[in-house]
Design a protein around this motif. Structure first.
Motif, mmCIF file in Angstrom:
data_model
loop_
_atom_site.group_PDB
_atom_site.id
_atom_site.type_symbol
_atom_site.label_atom_id
_atom_site.label_comp_id
_atom_site.label_asym_id
_atom_site.label_seq_id
_atom_site.Cartn_x
_atom_site.Cartn_y
_atom_site.Cartn_z
ATOM 1 N N LYS A 30 0.833 -1.203 0.000
ATOM 2 C CA LYS A 30 0.000 0.000 0.000
ATOM 3 C C LYS A 30 0.867 1.252 0.000
ATOM 4 N N ALA A 31 1.934 1.238 0.781
ATOM 5 C CA ALA A 31 2.829 2.391 0.831
ATOM 6 C C ALA A 31 3.528 2.601 -0.511
ATOM 7 N N LEU A 32 3.920 1.504 -1.163
ATOM 8 C CA LEU A 32 4.571 1.608 -2.470
ATOM 9 C C LEU A 32 3.599 2.140 -3.517
ATOM 10 N N HIS A 33 2.365 1.648 -3.471
ATOM 11 C CA HIS A 33 1.348 2.111 -4.416
ATOM 12 C C HIS A 33 1.087 3.598 -4.233
ATOM 13 N N GLN A 34 1.029 4.045 -2.989
ATOM 14 C CA GLN A 34 0.751 5.461 -2.722
ATOM 15 C C GLN A 34 1.882 6.336 -3.259
ATOM 16 N N ARG A 35 3.126 5.904 -3.072
ATOM 17 C CA ARG A 35 4.265 6.683 -3.592
ATOM 18 C C ARG A 35 4.187 6.798 -5.109
ATOM 19 N N ALA A 37 1.370 6.419 -7.023
ATOM 20 C CA ALA A 37 0.175 7.147 -7.424
ATOM 21 C C ALA A 37 0.334 8.651 -7.239
ATOM 22 N N GLU A 38 1.148 9.069 -6.285
ATOM 23 C CA GLU A 38 1.322 10.497 -6.009
ATOM 24 C C GLU A 38 2.388 11.138 -6.881
ATOM 25 N N GLY A 39 3.155 10.327 -7.556
ATOM 26 C CA GLY A 39 4.212 10.874 -8.406
ATOM 27 C C GLY A 39 4.365 10.059 -9.672
ATOM 28 N N THR A 40 5.496 10.193 -10.310
ATOM 29 C CA THR A 40 5.729 9.486 -11.564
ATOM 30 C C THR A 40 6.770 8.388 -11.424
ATOM 31 N N ARG A 41 7.451 8.344 -10.295
ATOM 32 C CA ARG A 41 8.532 7.377 -10.125
ATOM 33 C C ARG A 41 8.002 6.104 -9.475
ATOM 34 N N ILE A 42 8.394 4.960 -10.018
ATOM 35 C CA ILE A 42 7.991 3.667 -9.474
ATOM 36 C C ILE A 42 9.098 3.177 -8.547
ATOM 37 N N PRO A 43 8.791 2.885 -7.276
ATOM 38 C CA PRO A 43 9.818 2.422 -6.343
ATOM 39 C C PRO A 43 10.543 1.182 -6.870
ATOM 40 N N GLU A 44 11.852 1.122 -6.654
ATOM 41 C CA GLU A 44 12.662 0.041 -7.207
ATOM 42 C C GLU A 44 12.298 -1.328 -6.643
ATOM 43 N N VAL A 45 11.729 -1.374 -5.443
ATOM 44 C CA VAL A 45 11.415 -2.660 -4.827
ATOM 45 C C VAL A 45 10.134 -3.288 -5.383
ATOM 46 N N VAL A 46 9.402 -2.569 -6.214
ATOM 47 C CA VAL A 46 8.200 -3.133 -6.837
ATOM 48 C C VAL A 46 8.610 -4.257 -7.784
ATOM 49 N N ARG A 56 3.034 1.050 -18.000
ATOM 50 C CA ARG A 56 2.203 1.025 -19.206
ATOM 51 C C ARG A 56 0.836 1.651 -18.981
ATOM 52 N N ALA A 57 0.215 1.312 -17.846
ATOM 53 C CA ALA A 57 -1.198 1.611 -17.662
ATOM 54 C C ALA A 57 -1.474 2.929 -16.962
ATOM 55 N N GLY A 58 -0.674 3.274 -15.972
ATOM 56 C CA GLY A 58 -0.983 4.452 -15.184
ATOM 57 C C GLY A 58 -2.134 4.185 -14.231
ATOM 58 N N ALA A 59 -2.493 5.175 -13.454
ATOM 59 C CA ALA A 59 -3.583 5.044 -12.474
ATOM 60 C C ALA A 59 -4.884 5.502 -13.108
#
Length: 392
Positions: A30-35, A37-46, A56-59
């Motif tokens: 949930k914390a990774l998703h929130q980071r 969704a609030e920005g454009t960078r995808i956390p590396e641990v995903v 590809r899809a975006g929110a």
């Protein structure tokens, strides 16, 4: 620790390890998703498969508008391949899905959900998020989800909790596997086990993967039988020919070096054609398919501007544009200037002096395969007259 296993062709990664606490996993995601969704960078641990899907899809927040009952029925009836497999999917998956508190979802190659089967309690929950028959669940429709990711990746995928793009799906786990027509590499449909994220288990991924490959083998057997019947029910011509079904699957051939599938032109009719992979052919309808033989009909080639780097093959029935690489463009251009033909040694000037002869011959072979029936050998020469458009 994630669980990985190798399917028949690829490495597949489950979202949750056996014994891992689903609730704790969901909180961390949930914390990774929130980071994200609030920005454009995808956390590396995903997980990589999820990161690619998020990218590809975006929110997406589009409304989900299902098809009506008549449209669903039409899709089912028109998809003979997928419909023929529903009994297999039910037999292999429905009982196990029900015991695990999951539903079995079968969608077509466009992402439309055509069957939702399983416990009524689960189906009522899925109704609330638009996960119903007639809804389309591609990534471009509803963001990251099991069906859409499996369609895009062409491998089994498990999407857990907040790995889904939309928050209303965060309480779900969806384990999906694509079903491919191996002969054409086309997507027939997708099978999915879906339920509460608390039911997530890596064995679900192994199960849907196994059933999908069983379905693909069944389709392959069906196609083989149809092609055998096609060959037996047609009187085959003397000389060189290719016999295909309406989708371009090859039932029999003589004198052609072709694989198991040919991309037939849209709206193919009887007559003279230039077909990529075959060259100049006469096409005539057979009982349940097409027969192609070499034609004596004249072709004409047109070279487009150097910016476009295309050769346009004109035949009696129409024109086909073939895009060329820079090297292939140079070869065709040089052959056009030497109508009597050139040997490999003469064409060598197009490569650095140290280039091995085998490399040059291999490139010429690739070009001849791209333009079948257009370039003869010994010497290499164009077999059809060539014109240049006004852009040159």
């Amino acid at each position: 620790m994630t669980v990985e296993y190798r399917g028949p062709q690829t490495l597949i990664q489950a979202a949750l390890a056996a014994g891992e606490d689903p609730a704790a996993k969901a909180r961390s995601l949930k914390a990774l998703h929130q980071r994200w969704a609030e920005g454009t960078r995808i956390p590396e641990v995903v997980r990589p498969v999820v990161a690619r899907s998020w990218s590809r899809a975006g929110a997406l927040e589009k409304d989900i508008v299902p098809l009506d009952a008549m449209a669903i029925r039409d899709l089912r009836e028109s998809n003979e391949e997928l419909t023929s497999l529903v009994g297999l999917f039910k037999e292999r998956l429905l009982s196990l899905a029900t015991q695990a508190g999951n539903q079995l979802v079968i969608s077509d190659g466009q992402g439309y959900v055509l069957w939702v089967l399983g416990p009524s309690t689960v189906r009522r929950r899925s109704d609330g998020i638009g996960f119903v028959s007639g809804a389309r669940w591609r990534e471009s429709d509803v963001g990251t989800n099991g069906i859409g990711a499996a369609m895009a990746e062409k491998v089994p995928v498990q999407i857990f909790g907040p790995e889904h793009a939309r928050e209303e799906q965060h309480s779900w786990v969806c384990t999906s596997a694509p079903v491919l027509n191996r002969a054409t590499a086309s997507l027939v449909g997708t099978i999915t086990l879906a339920g509460s994220f608390r039911t997530a288990h890596p064995h679900s991924l192994a199960l849907v993967s196994s059933v999908a490959h069983e379905a693909e083998a069944a389709l392959q057997a069906q196609h083989s039988l149809k092609l055998q019947r096609l060959e037996l029910t047609n009187e085959l011509p003397d000389g060189e020919f290719i016999l295909t079904d309406p989708q371009g699957l090859v039932a029999a051939s003589r004198g052609y070096s072709v694989g198991g599938h040919i991309n037939l032109p849209v709206g193919l009719e009887e007559g003279h054609f230039w077909i990529a992979g075959l060259g100049a052919v006469d096409a005539r309808q057979a009982a349940g398919g097409w027969i192609f033989t070499k034609t004596q009909h004249q072709l004409r080639l047109e070279m487009s501007s150097e910016t476009l780097r295309q050769v346009i093959v004109h035949s009696h029935e129409g024109s086909t544009q073939i895009s060329l690489s820079e090297k292939h463009w140079q070869i065709v251009n040089m052959l056009a200037k030497h109508p009597l033909g050139l040997g490999a040694e003469q064409l060598k000037s197009l490569w650095p002096a140290s280039t091995p002869q085998v490399t040059i011959r291999a490139e010429l072979s690739r070009l001849r395969a791209k333009l079948p029936g257009v370039i003869a050998s010994r010497p290499y020469r164009l077999v059809a007259p060539i014109v240049r458009n006004s852009g040159l």
